[in-house]
Design an enzyme around this catalytic site. Structure first.
Site, PDB file in Angstrom:
ATOM      1  N   HIS A  51      -5.350   7.959   8.040  1.00 64.66           N
ATOM      2  CA  HIS A  51      -6.384   7.977   7.021  1.00 64.66           C
ATOM      3  C   HIS A  51      -6.350   9.283   6.244  1.00 64.66           C
ATOM      4  O   HIS A  51      -6.162  10.346   6.817  1.00 64.66           O
ATOM      5  CB  HIS A  51      -7.743   7.787   7.690  1.00 64.66           C
ATOM      6  CG  HIS A  51      -8.857   7.641   6.720  1.00 64.66           C
ATOM      7  ND1 HIS A  51      -8.886   6.675   5.743  1.00 64.66           N
ATOM      8  CD2 HIS A  51      -9.993   8.368   6.559  1.00 64.66           C
ATOM      9  CE1 HIS A  51      -9.988   6.797   5.038  1.00 64.66           C
ATOM     10  NE2 HIS A  51     -10.682   7.809   5.498  1.00 64.66           N
ATOM     11  N   CYS A  61      -6.716   4.356   0.663  1.00 60.05           N
ATOM     12  CA  CYS A  61      -7.240   5.715   0.796  1.00 60.05           C
ATOM     13  C   CYS A  61      -6.244   6.741   0.282  1.00 60.05           C
ATOM     14  O   CYS A  61      -6.633   7.817  -0.183  1.00 60.05           O
ATOM     15  CB  CYS A  61      -7.644   6.034   2.235  1.00 60.05           C
ATOM     16  SG  CYS A  61      -6.299   5.994   3.425  1.00 60.05           S
TER      17      CYS A  61
END
Lengths: 174, 570
Positions: B486, B191
């Site tokens: 994240h 990510c």
């Protein structure tokens, strides 16, 4: 020359008052110039931005607000749904095997023989320093050595100093 | 709204000052030149050589503010300065002796005059050890504007060519959504990579470059003889993202290429987005330099990565004793900022006297930028050798932006190292950031002016050809902890914000973006932002090119007429 105590305290508060006045006028004079010369003419826009940000935070914090739905389990804007681990299958460039997208990175790591290495601080910073593109490694003798504290001075960004890495990976001791 | 052509507005003089100027011109200020005393920290006093301690001519007092009359040089204290103006006709304007500011006795207010300021600054510069050159005031950065104009002219050429072709809509595109909006599959803890790629794909200069085949794949393979080329892979990635296909794309080939080039970062684990960003720009630069034989000069590199993100930082180290300043310049592709956890400092007050009611502990981007550009006194244990004094001296250091980039990347250092615990942790503190950012106060020209007391004068190299006003177009936000978290990217396309969370693209309200925990902020110069947004079919036209491989359209742009003088270049 000795004075009674009250005179001393009067004298000292007098001095203090003078000093305080001096400082206040100094600052006022400086600010006066800033305002008159229009150096702060973005003030209204800045205040508006602050207001909008504060508003936004309130709305997001409000539990009653549906807010941001966890879009991972709903349909995206194109009308598609996706599994949490990417399932698209393709051939590995290195070995030719069929791999699922979500598992590609771990596969490639083994496939290319990279493996999990302990990343040395030295390796990273020396590589970065070699790159001509370096974000200004402390070249000038005047750059103080930066400590890894939050108030440390930015030395134009020193890559590779452990502890300063905002790695969402494993943190390694320096 | 304040309209300004330069960094400040010339305020209108009061009637009395105007009268004074009419009668005496700026010759009245000339005698000042011998009377100014300048201290290394920038304080400029008026010194009356006749008496030791200046005293008010009315009350003989020496306390409080003293003003010296411009006409007769008599000194009055703040209580009697009006009296002086009233008793002597025409003696309206005086100078605050402590700060060398003009004071109108009848208006009872501080007033400003550019000719007066010019005299003061001339003396200040004269008084500096090393003179003008020590201040870098003689440095002419004519190259700055030339470089900027090269890029502008190239972009204009692209637009012109594009307008000559028909608009062709790609039928596969769900046309209500902007082209290029497409999810990226997470290939396993990637990510950090996806979030940065989304930004790069939509950074106008970079996007346009790859869409218009700025990197010619056939050429590069022939010259380098390598099978792999990261630039080709980026080009392929760009094509795929803009193809109109909306199913999430797996940047596998790109990952492979990148790992080949940055082997020290090649591992399956969560990594830092900022580190990746730097790494990608590095590789683009390297590759482009090989292919096109760019000059070794970082500051003027013409590779697309540099042209987009590169700026120049100025670092001044000032001796606290004599004021001698040593200046160095370093190119940078981003600015890493520490969070401003300090509340309003004295320096802030001077810049923003009317700071809005700041709650205790709200960190703002402007606060971080102020922190970045403030003059920092180095500790006594860090004495440096002053060339002028020929001794070790206490110094202060100040950073400023000499040349601001087309696309500004601001990186927020969200980590804190605890010496006690010998560990780092993430700082989750909220940072307020604006959507519209004016970087003018952080430019070298503004910082230097502030050092001279914000006097009205123009620096030699001041170029007004590119404004320092920016609009935000992307935010990389992080959630989670230092070790595991994240990244998502918020992109603003055609005034709508989209959240790019790996494969999932969704529309979000701007409030969500404002309230997010930003890690990297991307701003683009306003002019470029509007250009990119107004011609909605521009990208489609570029794609049309690509589809037709009309290589005759992609030529090097003619240079601008060199006889046109660069603004501010002596």
């Amino acid at each position: 020359m000795s004075l009674p105590n009250e005179d001393y305290s009067q004298l000292s508060s007098h001095f203090f008052g003078d000093l305080l006045d001096f400082i206040i006028v100094d600052v006022a004079s400086e600010c006066h110039r800033v305002v008159k010369l229009g150096l702060d003419c973005n003030l209204e826009e800045e205040e508006e931005e602050m207001r909008l940000s504060a508003q936004a935070r309130l709305r997001v914090a409000d539990p009653g607000n549906s807010g941001e739905t966890n879009s991972k389990y709903v349909v995206d804007i194109f009308g598609q749904t996706h599994p949490s681990v990417a399932s698209e299958i393709f051939e590995c460039i290195n070995c030719g095997r069929s791999i699922a997208a979500g598992r590609f990175a771990p596969h490639l790591e083994k496939c290319m023989g990279k493996g999990r290495k302990a990343r040395l601080k030295v390796t990273r910073s020396s590589t970065a320093a070699q790159n001509r593109y370096s974000r200004g490694s402390p070249v000038s003798t005047y750059s103080p050595h930066s400590n890894s504290t939050s108030t440390s001075r930015l030395s134009n960004g020193t890559p590779g100093v452990a502890g300063e890495e905002y790695s969402n990976g494993t943190y390694e001791e320096p | 709204m304040c309209v300004r052509s330069s960094l400040y507005t010339n305020p209108k003089p009061c009637k009395h000052l105007a009268d004074y100027k009419l009668r005496n011109g700026f010759h009245g200020f000339d005698y000042l030149q011998n009377c100014l005393k300048i201290t290394p920290n920038g304080r400029t006093r008026v010194v009356n050589h006749s008496t030791k301690v200046p005293r008010c001519s009315f009350c003989n007092g020496y306390q409080g503010r003293l003003y010296i009359c411009l006409i007769c040089s008599s000194i009055s204290c703040s209580r009697h300065v009006l009296l002086h103006a009233q008793s002597e006709h025409g003696h309206d304007v005086a100078i605050d002796m402590e700060r060398s500011e003009l004071y109108c006795c009848l208006c009872c207010d501080q007033v400003y005059d550019p000719d007066f300021d010019k005299v003061v600054v001339a003396e200040q510069i004269k008084g500096l050890p090393g003179g003008k050159s020590s201040y870098g005031l003689v440095n002419c950065s004519g190259r700055t504007s030339k470089r900027r104009r090269l890029l502008d002219s190239e972009m204009e050429l692209d637009l012109k060519k594009a307008k000559q072709l028909m608009a062709m809509r790609d039928g596969r595109a769900k046309s209500c959504y902007p082209l290029g909006l497409r999810g990226l599959n997470n290939l396993g803890n990637t990510c950090f990579m996806n979030s940065v790629l989304q930004v790069l794909l939509h950074a106008p200069p970079l996007r346009n470059y790859f869409l218009s085949d700025g990197h010619n794949c056939n050429q590069c393979k022939k010259s380098s003889g390598e099978k792999l080329c990261l630039l080709c892979d980026i080009g392929a990635l760009v094509s795929a993202m803009f193809s109109g296909d909306r199913s999430p794309y797996s940047p596998a080939r790109f990952l492979y290429s990148w790992w080949q080039h940055s082997s020290n970062l090649a591992s399956y684990e969560e990594q830092d987005a900022h580190e990746f960003f730097i790494s990608v720009l590095d590789v683009i630069h390297e590759k482009e330099s090989k292919v096109r034989n760019y000059s070794k000069d970082d500051g003027d590199c013409q590779c697309i990565a540099h042209r987009t993100f590169s700026g120049l930082l100025r670092s001044d180290v000032m001796c606290s004793t004599c004021g001698f300043t040593s200046t160095t310049y370093d190119p940078c592709v981003d600015i890493s900022l520490n969070l401003d956890t300090v509340n309003l400092s004295a320096a802030d007050v001077a810049v923003k006297p009317l700071e809005p009611d700041e709650k205790m502990g709200l960190s703002t981007l402007s606060g971080c930028l102020n922190l970045f550009t403030r003059a920092e006194r180095l500790g006594s244990d860090q004495k440096l050798h002053c060339q002028n004094c020929q001794e070790l001296r206490d110094t202060s250091k100040q950073l400023s932006i000499k040349r601001h980039p087309l696309v500004l990347c601001l990186h927020i250092k969200r980590f804190e190292h605890s010496v006690v615990r010998k560990a780092s942790r993430k700082v989750d503190r909220y940072l307020q950031f604006p959507f519209s950012l004016d970087m003018t106060p952080y430019l070298s020209s503004s910082i230097i002016k502030r050092r001279f007391g914000n006097r009205l004068f123009a620096l030699e190299y001041e170029n007004a050809d590119s404004s320092a006003e920016y609009n935000i177009f992307a935010v990389i936000a992080h959630s989670g902890m230092l070790e595991s978290g994240h990244y998502v990217t918020y992109l603003r396309l055609k005034n709508q914000w989209y959240k790019c969370d790996d494969a999932w693209i969704s529309e979000v309200d701007e409030g969500i973006v404002r309230a997010s925990q930003c890690y990297m902020l991307f701003y683009v110069q306003k002019l470029l932002y509007y250009k990119a947004n107004e011609d909605s079919s521009y990208v489609q036209k570029l794609l049309y090119y690509k589809a037709n491989e009309d290589s005759s359209c992609v030529q090097s742009s003619p240079r601008r007429d060199p006889s046109v003088s660069t603004a501010g270049c002596s």
